[in-house]
Design a protein around this motif. Structure first.
Motif, PDB file in Angstrom:
ATOM      1  N   ARG A 141       0.892  -1.130  -0.067  1.00 14.45           N
ATOM      2  CA  ARG A 141      -0.028   0.066  -0.057  1.00 14.45           C
ATOM      3  C   ARG A 141       0.930   1.242  -0.182  1.00 14.45           C
ATOM      4  NH1 ARG A 141      -5.685  -0.509   2.778  1.00 14.45           N
ATOM      5  NH2 ARG A 141      -5.906  -2.630   2.892  1.00 14.45           N
ATOM      6  N   SER A 142       2.116   1.111   0.579  1.00 14.51           N
ATOM      7  CA  SER A 142       2.905   2.566   0.779  1.00 14.51           C
ATOM      8  C   SER A 142       4.412   2.198   0.380  1.00 14.51           C
ATOM      9  CB  SER A 142       2.716   2.787   2.297  1.00 14.51           C
ATOM     10  OG  SER A 142       3.379   1.837   2.986  1.00 14.51           O
ATOM     11  N   GLU A 143       5.043   3.110   0.232  1.00 10.38           N
ATOM     12  CA  GLU A 143       6.356   3.168   0.068  1.00 10.38           C
ATOM     13  C   GLU A 143       7.489   2.298   1.405  1.00 10.38           C
ATOM     14  OE1 GLU A 143       8.355   3.420  -2.702  1.00 10.38           O
ATOM     15  OE2 GLU A 143       7.118   4.714  -3.792  1.00 10.38           O
TER      16      GLU A 143
END
Ligand SMILES: Cc1cc2nc3c(=O)[nH]c(=O)nc-3n(C[C@H](O)[C@H](O)[C@H](O)COP(=O)(O)OP(=O)(O)OC[C@H]3O[C@@H](n4cnc5c(N)ncnc54)[C@H](O)[C@@H]3O)c2cc1C
Length: 413
Positions: A141-143
């Motif tokens: 979902r995110s870095e």
């Protein structure tokens, strides 16, 4: 040779199948009215040998501590006064070093990769259909999620597991039903798979029963007597003699082994799943997916979607926790909002039979004629065929096809 297998979860049924194939007369004793009614019933169905790793890992103690204060944590520790919990936790802590993690992971993966070969051989030989699908897509979902996955990528490379890092657009190409929920990247593992574990267990039961295995349901084993000449397995209603007994009794194994003078550090780690019928196939998943942020798996099982996750340590009861069930549905809605009416989901709670270091216990118990096939933790479906085959080889005096160091009771000596 007459062998009794106690427990008809996926491990017991696989063991019975291979013992029969090796020429043994086999009786399976199971307290429920059918196969795969406990841990093997509602699992996620994922078979991903490259991702088979111990729960005891560097960084995990910190996560477990943090879970005391978080409502939605994927890993939850609920301390209680049970001394067995604390003994388990102390042993587990000792296994969370980088070196122990590397050793335990190698042991588990050795078995899981072997198991996949056995599973495929079985599937081909008997043309088994168990709602299987090919490929696993891990969603970031995110870095930050992607960054945290880097050591895992290195391990896959080292283990020679085929994998490709996909952009969000590429993820949506292989999984056209994925929503527009923020997605940074995905890791595609084309050789991993998923399948319906209880359906597979029923197919194997039918196959082995047709070949002569006797399944006795409603048979709760109360005790085992071992002597040089044989064993006697006592249930509520009968005393059954045999040449050997294999315990494939999941989380309840410790209770049966204690009167034999054996203590195995097994503790249940609770988890949940939700299952929902697909309403709109265009928006439904095609493969197995893993949401890395929530550690929730989403798998396609025929016309249904299975959503599974959460590891809860400290409660022996199977009472569901509302927050955990809500998290499963949130994750499924985030990624596949139009696939199903999630308000109609049915829920399941199960307990993983977990040993503190990770690998299961296969082979001799040190008590004559009593064999072990237990403690497969969070990856028992992925290890079932290999574990069953190994037990059959050992009981019938053959040398297993993989080395067993670190997979037997010897490591607790
Ligand atoms: C939420 C969740 C998700 C999971 N997802 C995955 C996954 O994606 N992939 C994977 O590989 N694994 C997964 N697992 C783990 C997997 O389900 C287990 O490792 C596996 O099912 C263990 O199988 P088993 O046969 O040892 O235990 P069980 O299925 O629990 O079988 C043990 C059997 O022994 C019987 N028994 C016990 N005592 C007695 C007695 N005294 N007399 C008679 N019978 C007895 C029980 O009734 C039971 O049927 C998951 C588990 C959970 C909880």
């Amino acid at each position: 040779m007459h062998v009794i297998v106690v427990g008809a979860g996926i491990i017991g049924v696989s063991t019975a199948y291979y013992l029969n194939a090796a020429g043994c007369q086999v009786t399976v004793l199971e307290r429920h009215s059918g196969v795969a009614q406990e841990a093997s019933f509602g699992n996620a169905g994922v078979i991903a040998p490259g991702y088979v790793t111990p729960w005891a890992a560097p960084g995990m103690p910190k996560k477990v501590l943090a879970s005391l204060f978080e409502k939605d944590a994927p890993i939850v520790f609920r301390p209680n006064l049970d001394p067995r919990l604390w003994l388990w936790a102390i042993r587990w802590l000792g296994q969370c070093t980088p070196e122990r993690y590397r050793v335990n992971r190698e042991r588990m993966q050795r078995l899981a990769f072997y198991s996949r070969i056995q599973l495929h051989a079985l599937r081909e030989e008997h043309e088994l259909q168990y709602e299987q699908s090919e490929g696993l897509l891990q969603l970031f979902r995110s870095e930050r999620d992607l960054e945290l996955a880097q050591p895992g990528l290195e391990m896959l490379k080292a283990a020679g597991v085929r994998h490709t890092l996909f952009s969000a657009a590429q993820c949506r190409e292989v999984e056209p039903g994925l929503s527009e929920n923020p997605l940074v990247a995905g890791l595609h593992l084309p050789d991993d798979e998923s399948g319906n574990c209880p359906l597979f267990a029923r197919l194997l039961r039918d196959l082995s029963a047709a070949r002569g295995v006797t399944y006795s349901f409603g048979a709760r084993v109360l005790g085992i007597e071992s002597a040089a000449s044989g064993v006697v397995v006592a249930t509520e209603h009968l005393r059954l003699p045999a040449d050997a007994v294999v315990l494939a009794t999941g989380v309840d194994s410790a209770r049966l082994l204690r009167p034999l003078g054996m203590r195995v550090p097994l503790y249940p780690v609770k988890g949940y799943s939700a299952t929902v019928t697909i309403r709109e196939p265009t928006y439904a998943p095609l493969h197995a997916l893993m949401d890395e942020a929530y550690k929730v798996a989403i798998t396609r099982m025929g016309q249904r979607i299975r959503i599974a996750g959460t590891a809860e340590l400290g409660r022996r009861d199977l009472k569901p926790r509302e927050a955990a069930l809500a998290t499963l549905i949130k994750v499924a809605r985030d990624w596949f909002p139009g696939a199903a009416d999630y308000s109609r989901a049915t829920y399941w709670t199960g307990a993983r039979p977990m040993l503190p270091d990770g690998p299961p216990l296969l082979g001799t118990s040190r008590v004559p004629r009593v064999w072990l096939n237990l403690g497969h933790g969070s990856t028992g479906w992925a290890m079932a065929a290999g574990s069953g085959r190994i037990l059959a080889d050992l009981v019938t005096g053959k040398v297993p096809e993989i080395a067993l160091d670190g997979l037997t009771i010897a490591r607790y000596a």
